[in-house]
Scaffold this motif. Structure first.
Motif, short mmCIF file in Angstrom:
data_model
loop_
_atom_site.label_atom_id
_atom_site.label_comp_id
_atom_site.label_asym_id
_atom_site.label_seq_id
_atom_site.Cartn_x
_atom_site.Cartn_y
_atom_site.Cartn_z
N LYS A 70 -23.12 2.47 -3.21
CA LYS A 70 -24.29 1.88 -3.87
C LYS A 70 -23.93 0.47 -4.32
O LYS A 70 -22.90 0.28 -4.97
N SER B 109 -12.19 3.15 -1.87
CA SER B 109 -13.07 2.20 -1.17
C SER B 109 -13.48 2.67 0.22
O SER B 109 -14.39 2.09 0.83
N VAL C 219 4.23 0.55 -5.16
CA VAL C 219 4.70 -0.37 -6.20
C VAL C 219 5.10 0.47 -7.41
O VAL C 219 4.31 1.26 -7.93
N GLU D 144 0.86 -1.19 0.00
CA GLU D 144 0.00 0.00 0.00
C GLU D 144 0.89 1.24 0.00
O GLU D 144 1.76 1.37 0.86
C1 LIG Z 1 -17.11 9.73 -5.25
C2 LIG Z 1 -17.15 8.28 -5.63
C3 LIG Z 1 -18.37 7.60 -5.55
C4 LIG Z 1 -18.43 6.26 -5.92
N1 LIG Z 1 -19.61 5.60 -5.74
C5 LIG Z 1 -19.66 4.27 -5.91
C6 LIG Z 1 -20.84 3.55 -5.59
O1 LIG Z 1 -21.82 4.11 -5.11
N2 LIG Z 1 -20.84 2.21 -5.79
C7 LIG Z 1 -19.78 1.55 -6.31
O2 LIG Z 1 -19.88 0.33 -6.48
N3 LIG Z 1 -18.63 2.21 -6.63
C8 LIG Z 1 -18.55 3.54 -6.42
N4 LIG Z 1 -17.39 4.23 -6.71
C9 LIG Z 1 -16.27 3.48 -7.29
C10 LIG Z 1 -15.53 2.72 -6.19
O3 LIG Z 1 -15.13 3.60 -5.17
C11 LIG Z 1 -14.32 2.00 -6.76
O4 LIG Z 1 -14.73 1.20 -7.85
C12 LIG Z 1 -13.70 1.05 -5.74
O5 LIG Z 1 -13.60 1.64 -4.47
C13 LIG Z 1 -12.31 0.63 -6.22
O6 LIG Z 1 -11.83 -0.33 -5.31
P1 LIG Z 1 -10.36 -0.86 -5.48
O7 LIG Z 1 -10.10 -1.81 -4.38
O8 LIG Z 1 -10.19 -1.34 -6.89
O9 LIG Z 1 -9.45 0.46 -5.34
P2 LIG Z 1 -9.05 1.31 -4.02
O10 LIG Z 1 -10.04 1.15 -2.95
O11 LIG Z 1 -8.73 2.69 -4.50
O12 LIG Z 1 -7.74 0.59 -3.56
C14 LIG Z 1 -6.54 0.72 -4.29
C15 LIG Z 1 -5.42 0.90 -3.30
O13 LIG Z 1 -4.18 0.87 -4.01
C16 LIG Z 1 -3.33 1.87 -3.51
N5 LIG Z 1 -2.36 2.17 -4.56
C17 LIG Z 1 -2.57 2.80 -5.74
N6 LIG Z 1 -1.42 2.82 -6.46
C18 LIG Z 1 -0.48 2.19 -5.73
C19 LIG Z 1 0.89 1.83 -5.95
N7 LIG Z 1 1.53 2.16 -7.08
N8 LIG Z 1 1.54 1.14 -4.99
C20 LIG Z 1 0.91 0.78 -3.83
N9 LIG Z 1 -0.37 1.09 -3.56
C21 LIG Z 1 -1.08 1.77 -4.51
C22 LIG Z 1 -4.25 3.01 -3.16
O14 LIG Z 1 -3.66 3.88 -2.21
C23 LIG Z 1 -5.46 2.26 -2.60
O15 LIG Z 1 -5.37 2.06 -1.20
C24 LIG Z 1 -17.28 5.59 -6.38
C25 LIG Z 1 -16.06 6.26 -6.44
C26 LIG Z 1 -15.98 7.59 -6.04
C27 LIG Z 1 -14.66 8.27 -6.06
#
Ligand SMILES: Cc1cc2nc3c(=O)[nH]c(=O)nc-3n(C[C@H](O)[C@H](O)[C@H](O)COP(=O)(O)OP(=O)(O)OC[C@H]3O[C@@H](n4cnc5c(N)ncnc54)[C@H](O)[C@@H]3O)c2cc1C
Length: 389
Positions: free
Chosen positions: A36, A30, A181, A20
Motif C-alpha cells: 500500500k 520489502s 552485520v 545482507e
Molecule cells: C505483512 C506486512 C504488510 C505490510 N504492508 C505494508 C504496506 O502495505 N505498505 C507499506 O508501506 N508498508 C507495509 N509494511 C511495512 C514494510 O514492509 C516495511 O516498512 C518495509 O518493507 C521495510 O523496508 P526496509 O528496507 O526498511 O527493510 P527490509 O526490506 O526488511 O530490509 C532490511 C534488510 O536487512 C537485512 N538485515 C537485517 N538485519 C541484518 C543484519 N544484522 N545484517 C545484515 N543484514 C540484515 C534483512 O535481511 C533485510 O533484507 C508491511 C509489512 C508486513 C510484514
C-alpha cells in the motif's frame, strides 16, 4: 531502503558496499508486504494527523522515484480506489473515520506533490458508500460503514526483482550476501566520523554508514551507542500471495481500524490477503534479540485457511479466489514500530507512525522506514545528505 540508497549513491559515483545477512538481497519485509502506497488513510487512530503528515510526501513521491530507481514503469498496481470498510469492532467510529478522511483529503489537496500519485487524487472524493453499495461488497454483520480512498497498492515482489537486477547491474555496488552485520565501532576517535563495521564475514572501515537493517537496526545502532527508540516492538506477520488461473473480480479493501484484514487485486489474477490475528506469528518488545521464525508447511496451511475464512466472512467475493487459485504462498516479514500494545486498543501507540525517518549522528544514518512506501523518498534524502547536494 538499502537497495534504493545504494543505487542512488553509486549512480552519483560513490563506492557502496551492501551487507545482507540472508543468502540473497530483498527476501525480507520489502518483498513480502501488501505494497500500500500510504497517503495516511490507514491511520485514523491518530486523529492529530501527525502520522499522515509524516508519511504523505513519501507516498506521493513513491511512483516517480521508484520508477526512476528501477528504470521501468510499474505494472502490477491495484486499478481501483481502495475501500476502507469500518468493522463493527473498530477502535474508531464511522463518524470519526468520515471526519478524519475529510481532514486528510484537504491536506492532500493542498500538497505540492499531489499530481505525482497514480491518477488524480484531487478528483477522488473520499465518499461514504451508500448502504446498498456497502451490502453488495461486505457482510453487514461485521461492517458498519465504507469509504472510498484514492490509495493504490503495488506488487512488491515484482519491484523486489527489478531492484535486485538493478543492484547487480550497478558496478559501483559491491554486494556481500550471507554477511550479517554484528555491530560497529567508531574508528577514528578524534573525529568520530568513520566506522569499523564488523560482520560475520569481515570487518571493514567506512566513512559513511546507513543502517537500514529494519529488524536488525536497533542492535547495530546500540553497538555504537545510538538510541532513537521509544517503546519499540517487533511483530512478525504473514500474509497470503495468491495467483489464479482465471480472472477474478474482487475489490481492494482494508477492514479498519484495528486487528482485521486486507485484500488487494494487483491484477485480475494476482492477489494479497491478510487477516491480522491469523498472520501474526510472533511479537516482542525485546527488539535487540528477535529471531526470525521458520514456519512448517502445516503452520503455513493453518494461516492460509484461517485468513481465507476470516476475510471470506467479511468480504464474501474473496471466497471465489479459493476455487480458482493455482498458487497460495504464505510469506511474511517483520514490522518494526516505535509503538506497543494491541491494535484493538484505541490508546495503543501502534496506531501511530509519527517518529519514522532518518536519525543522523555524525556520519552514521539510522533509518526507520516505518513504511515500504517511504523508502525511495528517504533514500533520496540520505543520498543527498551523504553527497552534500
Ligand atoms: C505483512 C506486512 C504488510 C505490510 N504492508 C505494508 C504496506 O502495505 N505498505 C507499506 O508501506 N508498508 C507495509 N509494511 C511495512 C514494510 O514492509 C516495511 O516498512 C518495509 O518493507 C521495510 O523496508 P526496509 O528496507 O526498511 O527493510 P527490509 O526490506 O526488511 O530490509 C532490511 C534488510 O536487512 C537485512 N538485515 C537485517 N538485519 C541484518 C543484519 N544484522 N545484517 C545484515 N543484514 C540484515 C534483512 O535481511 C533485510 O533484507 C508491511 C509489512 C508486513 C510484514
Amino acid at each position: 531502503m538499502g537497495t534504493c540508497t545504494a543505487l542512488l549513491l553509486a549512480r552519483k559515483g560513490a563506492d557502496v558496499t551492501l551487507y545482507e545477512a540472508r543468502p540473497q538481497i530483498l527476501l525480507g519485509a520489502s518483498r513480502w508486504n501488501e505494497g500500500k502506497i500510504h497517503l495516511g488513510y490507514l491511520y485514523s487512530g491518530d486523529a492529530s494527523l501527525q502520522t499522515a503528515k509524516q508519511i504523505i510526501t513519501g507516498g506521493l513521491q513513491f511512483r516517480p522515484l521508484i520508477e526512476q530507481i528501477i528504470g521501468t514503469t510499474l505494472n502490477d498496481i491495484t486499478q481501483e480506489d481502495d475501500l476502507y470498510l469500518v468493522h463493527r469492532d473498530s477502535v474508531v467510529t464511522p463518524d470519526h473515520v468520515n471526519q478524519y478522511f475529510g481532514n486528510l483529503t484537504r491536506l492532500l489537496h493542498d500538497h505540492p506533490d499531489k499530481e505525482k500519485y497514480w491518477g488524480s487524487i484531487t478528483s477522488t472524493k473520499t465518499e461514504r458508500l451508500s448502504r446498498v453499495e456497502l451490502e453488495k461488497l461486505s457482510n453487514p454483520e461485521y461492517v458498519d460503514a465504507g469509504f472510498v480512498s484514492p490509495e493504490r497498492s503495488v506488487c512488491t515482489q515484482s519491484i523486489a526483482d527489478s531492484l535486485s537486477a538493478a543492484v547487480y547491474a550497478e558496478p559501483g555496488i559491491e554486494v556481500r550476501t550471507s554477511s550479517k552485520v554484528l555491530g560497529a565501532k567508531r574508528f577514528d576517535e578524534s573525529t568520530g566520523l568513520s566506522y569499523l563495521v564488523e560482520t560475520t564475514s569481515d570487518a571493514e572501515k567506512f566513512f559513511h554508514v546507513v543502517n537500514c537493517l529494519w529488524e536488525g537496526r536497533p542492535k547495530v545502532d546500540a553497538s555504537i551507542g545510538v538510541n532513537n527508540l521509544s517503546q519499540p516492538s517487533l511483530r512478525y506477520r504473514c500474509s497470503l500471495f495468491v495467483e489464479t488461473s482465471r480472472q477474478i473480480k474482487v475489490p481492494s479493501a482494508v477492514i479498519c481500524t484495528g486487528p482485521f484484514g486486507d485484500i488487494k487485486s494487483y491484477n485480475p489474477k494476482k492477489f494479497y490477503l491478510s487477516w491480522y490475528e491469523s498472520g501474526l506469528v510472533t511479537s516482542t518488545t525485546d527488539v535487540l534479540n528477535a529471531v526470525s521464525p521458520s514456519l512448517s508447511d502445516t503452520e503455513k496451511g493453518a494461516i492460509s485457511e484461517t485468513t481465507l475464512t476470516s476475510i471470506g466472512s467479511v468480504i464474501p467475493a474473496s471466497r471465489r479466489l479459493m476455487e480458482a487459485s493455482t498458487r497460495i504462498s504464505v510469506e511474511g516479514g517483520w514490522v518494526f514500530a516505535n509503538g506497543r500494545g494491541l491494535l484493538s486498543d484505541p490508546n495503543s501507540s501502534l496506531h501511530r507512525r509519527d517518529q519514522v525517518g532518518i536519525h543522523r549522528t555524525g556520519n552514521w544514518y539510522s533509518v526507520d522506514t516505518g513504511k515500504y512506501s517511504m523508502a525511495p523518498w528517504l533514500a533520496l534524502h540520505v543520498s543527498h545528505e551523504i553527497l552534500g547536494n
